[in-house]
Enzyme design. Structure first.
Site, PDB file in Angstrom:
ATOM      1  N   LYS A 116       0.812  -1.211   0.000  1.00  0.00           N
ATOM      2  CA  LYS A 116       0.000   0.000   0.000  1.00  0.00           C
ATOM      3  C   LYS A 116       0.846   1.261   0.000  1.00  0.00           C
ATOM      4  CE  LYS A 116      -4.356  -1.602   1.981  1.00  0.00           C
ATOM      5  NZ  LYS A 116      -5.367  -1.348   3.009  1.00  0.00           N
ATOM      6  N   LYS A 208      -5.966  -9.759  -7.567  1.00  0.00           N
ATOM      7  CA  LYS A 208      -7.154  -9.743  -6.704  1.00  0.00           C
ATOM      8  C   LYS A 208      -8.233  -8.826  -7.273  1.00  0.00           C
ATOM      9  CE  LYS A 208      -7.568  -8.671  -2.396  1.00  0.00           C
ATOM     10  NZ  LYS A 208      -7.382  -8.165  -1.036  1.00  0.00           N
ATOM     11  N   LYS A 211     -11.295  -2.693  -5.668  1.00  0.00           N
ATOM     12  CA  LYS A 211     -12.063  -1.473  -5.947  1.00  0.00           C
ATOM     13  C   LYS A 211     -11.211  -0.465  -6.702  1.00  0.00           C
ATOM     14  CE  LYS A 211     -10.769   1.056  -1.869  1.00  0.00           C
ATOM     15  NZ  LYS A 211      -9.867   0.053  -1.302  1.00  0.00           N
TER      16      LYS A 211
END
Ligand code: TRP
Length: 353
Positions: A116, A208, A211
């Protein structure tokens, strides 16, 4: 609190755009846990969400959307405790104490932080780094025994166990002196599994479902209508072979594996059971069946979410009630932790009654 055998805790971040991965990997499993002899707490983790920038004008709506998804999926707010994290101050309080238990070396190994934070690590928030410590506090404020999560949270659950173990060990004398058993904090069981522990992108079976993928065709959003669901399934990437007749034949075929896994999870079946019906079939046939199943399961869920979102006062009342019940469990834990650590505090917390 009624005496249950188990205490289940899990959380979902209100970061917008809930999709099939959130549903099959988490929310649907939360619903199933309600059948156990367990008090279940399901938390909209807004404190976690702001470790990455969230537009304040959007965040309330995102919190209500996750709450609506919980309710629409079948989480019963009378039986389970549904709340948002920032309304229960014990999460942040316990996280600070755990910041002083967890070691830098432990956090430096967290792969999600590396992913991240990306290349510009110097510019990541301190909160993003400490994220897994707050997650341990979420779980241990309730001394939860079971935590249903997706595969990607496994490392964070291991850290939670390490923090619980180190706290129990570092403070063992004080824990005993205050009349608590050796294992003040339980060593929590992660519950990872099911056919859709990892739901992958419809455009690339090695990534994966996310969003943040720029292609909306890569995911099925929970608020997609029947037409959008059908179109995305029909466009999903596949390979040229027909389906194998057993799950072992899916290895090395990430897109086929993903679609069969989604079908299995929606149908409450295993991959092998699905393939005993569709082994040898072409994708055109299988996709037709998947569209029908996905629309049957997801369209009513999306419609119910929209209905609930239209009544924010009701959602806010559910969250306020859940927060009061959550706090009634967490406050006595924090009182005990403060005694164990050696803090001076005013008498029993008012909140614990
Ligand atoms: N980190 C989890 C996720 O992104 C969300 C979460 C926060 C959580 N606190 C938790 C999950 C405690 C389980 C238990 O999916």
């Amino acid at each position: 609190m009624a005496a249950f055998n188990e205490l289940v805790f899990s959380g979902v971040q209100p970061t917008g755009n809930l999709h099939l991965g959130n549903y099959l990997g988490a929310i649907k499993r939360f619903v199933e846990m309600q059948a156990r002899d367990a008090q279940c707490l399901y938390c909209v983790v807004d404190l976690h969400a702001i470790t990455l920038w969230q537009d304040p004008a959007e965040l309330k709506g995102q919190i209500r959307e996750v709450t609506a998804a919980f309710l629409a999926a079948g989480i019963d707010p009378a039986r389970s405790i549904v709340f948002n994290q920032s309304q229960v101050p014990q999460h942040a309080e316990l996280a600070w104490i755990f910041n002083c238990v967890a070691r830098l070396g432990w956090l430096n190994r967290m792969t999600q932080f590396k992913d991240k934070a990306g290349k510009d690590r110097e510019n990541a928030s301190v909160g993003l780094y400490a994220y897994p410590v707050l997650m341990a506090a979420d779980i241990l404020a309730y001394r939860a025994t079971h935590v249903p999560v997706g595969e990607d949270q496994k490392q964070h659950l291991e850290l939670t166990r390490d923090i619980a173990g180190k706290f129990n060990n570092d403070f063992s004398g004080s824990i005993a002196a205050h009349g608590h058993g050796e294992d003040f904090f339980p060593i929590t069981e992660p519950l990872i599994g099911g056919p859709a522990a990892r739901v992958m992108s419809l455009r690339d079976g090695t990534k994966k479902m996310s969003k943040s993928d720029p292609s909306d065709n890569s995911r099925i959003n929970l608020t997609d209508d029947a037409d959008a669901i059908a179109q995305k399934v029909r466009k999903a990437k596949t390979d040229p072979e027909p389906l194998p007749s057993e799950a072992a034949g899916l290895s090395g075929r990430p897109e086929a594996d993903n679609l069969v896994g989604i079908f299995a999870a929606l149908k409450d079946a295993t991959r092998d059971e699905v393939l005993s019906d569709y082994g040898g079939a072409q994708f055109s046939v299988f996709k037709g069946a998947l569209v029908e199943l996905a629309v049957e399961k997801l369209a009513p869920l999306g419609a119910e979410m929209k209905r609930l979102i239209a009544d924010p006062a009701h959602i806010d009342a559910v969250l306020a009630d859940g927060a009061a019940r959550a706090e009634a469990i967490a406050a006595p834990t924090l009182d005990a932790v403060k005694d164990i650590v050696g803090f001076v505090r005013k008498g029993p917390s008012l909140r614990s009654v």
